[in-house]
Write an enzyme that holds these catalytic residues in place. Structure first.
Site, PDB file in Angstrom:
ATOM      1  N   LYS A   1       0.836  -1.204   0.000  1.00  0.00           N
ATOM      2  CA  LYS A   1       0.000   0.000   0.000  1.00  0.00           C
ATOM      3  C   LYS A   1       0.871   1.254   0.000  1.00  0.00           C
ATOM      4  CE  LYS A   1      -3.884  -2.273   2.225  1.00  0.00           C
ATOM      5  NZ  LYS A   1      -4.477  -2.733   3.480  1.00  0.00           N
ATOM      6  N   GLN A  60      -4.874  -1.443   9.779  1.00  0.00           N
ATOM      7  CA  GLN A  60      -4.813  -2.770   9.182  1.00  0.00           C
ATOM      8  C   GLN A  60      -5.425  -3.818  10.130  1.00  0.00           C
ATOM      9  OE1 GLN A  60      -3.539  -3.456   5.997  1.00  0.00           O
ATOM     10  NE2 GLN A  60      -4.325  -5.518   6.354  1.00  0.00           N
ATOM     11  N   ASP A 108     -11.131   3.105   3.866  1.00  0.00           N
ATOM     12  CA  ASP A 108     -11.483   1.676   3.811  1.00  0.00           C
ATOM     13  C   ASP A 108     -13.000   1.493   3.650  1.00  0.00           C
ATOM     14  OD1 ASP A 108      -9.722  -0.409   3.757  1.00  0.00           O
ATOM     15  OD2 ASP A 108      -9.465  -0.553   5.919  1.00  0.00           O
TER      16      ASP A 108
END
Ligand code: NDP
Length: 300
Positions: free
Chosen positions: A53, A97, A120
């Site tokens: 990422k 995460q 997200d």
């Protein structure tokens, strides 16, 4: 005739190129879209995702950084980091995460992220916005990536029977939210199946568009698929294989060899949906940055 195979890598490359153009336009106005990923602990899979990422952000001309915290981090300590990022105007997107260590409640953390930085798309505000079709919301990256793949391949989804296997908050449910909306690349009649569904094959065989997000390698076989269906395989399962360099191979939730004999269009694993997730994360981050500067967004 075997199915046409969707090239997720090619579509993802195109999306990333669009993101780089948008990031360059923002940079001219002194705004560098910034994504911060917070990684707690040393889960090997998460460490790989996080590194890719960060690299993808830099390649797109964005600011990407990772905050690495020890596995012993308390919930209060993590929430303090989220609060600091929420208040930092240089950070447009925040991603914590998952999975998190046991002492931390992931829902509490997700709810603490400012909805306008929740790239997200897991904050209840964004979940709700996607469900009601509010385009200012952030759609979760994997289901949105699936929709973009369908668009790229010109799949006429209007009126399709879309059967989704899997009801997670990350994939199955938001996928249903997107495909049931009125409008282009959606307008489906959606069925969501899960582990308690009776006679799963009777549902999957009805699907014009079958989306598998189960987490079980090669679970959906060709005989469960309607001839001519579009098959999207979200699954990413590591299957031990001593002959593979890594000691495992990545397998989808669909048995590719039998499915491709029946389907008209199908995603491979790897090289399908997986490539889209990071591309859509970058796109959400650029959108978040654009939203802080509405005049630029409107092309002023
Ligand atoms: P979850 O484990 O959270 O959800 C799996 C879903 O599948 C659950 O709803 C479960 O039902 C359902 N399921 C399990 N077994 C069966 C069965 N025998 N019959 C019918 N339904 C079943 O997984 P995720 O949604 O997070 O992920 C799904 C897959 O997608 C995984 O392989 C994951 O690695 C992959 N993935 C890939 C991404 C990408 O970037 N390509 C991103 C995210 C995930 P129930 O709710 O009843 O338990």
């Amino acid at each position: 005739m075997p199915a046409e195979i969707i090239d997720g890598a090619a579509v993802a490359t195109k999306v990333r190129a669009e993101v780089a153009i948008a990031a360059a336009a923002l940079a001219k106005h002194g705004i560098v879209p910034g994504l911060t990923v917070v990684l707690v602990g040393e889960d090997p899979g998460s460490m790989v995702y996080v590194a890719s990422k960060e690299k993808a952000c830099l390649e797109a001309g964005m600011h990407g950084e990772t905050i690495r915290l020890p596995a012993s981090t308390s919930q209060a300590e993590l929430l303090a980091v989220v609060d600091r990022l929420n208040a930092d105007p240089a950070i447009h997107g925040i991603l914590v995460q998952m999975p998190l260590p046991k002492q931390i409640d992931s829902q509490t953390v997700i709810r603490r992220i400012a909805p306008q930085k929740d790239v997200d798309g897991f904050h209840p505000v964004n979940v709700g916005k996607v469900l009601i079709g509010d385009r200012d919301g952030f759609a979760p990256c994997t289901p949105w990536g699936v929709q973009v793949l369908l668009e790229a391949y010109g799949v006429k989804t209007t009126g399709m029977e879309c059967v989704i296997v899997g009801r997670s908050n990350i994939v199955g449910k938001p996928m249903a939210s997107l495909m049931v909306q009125p409008g282009a690349h959606a307008d489906c009649t959606v069925t969501i199946c899960h582990s308690r569904t009776r006679d799963l094959a009777s549902h999957t065989k009805r699907a014009d568009l079958l989306i598998a997000a189960i987490g079980r390698a090669e679970f959906v076989t060709g005989d469960m698929i309607r001839p001519g269906a579009v098959v999207i395989d979200v699954g990413m399962n590591r299957v031990d294989d001593a002959t593979a360099k890594a000691g495992y191979r990545l397998k989808g939730d669909v048995h590719f060899e039998s499915a491709k004999q029946v389907a008209s269009l199908i995603t491979p694993v790897p090289g399908g949906v997986g490539r889209m997730t990071i591309a859509m994360l970058l796109k959400n981050t650029v959108r978040a940055a654009e939203m802080t500067a509405p005049a630029i967004r409107a092309g002023a």
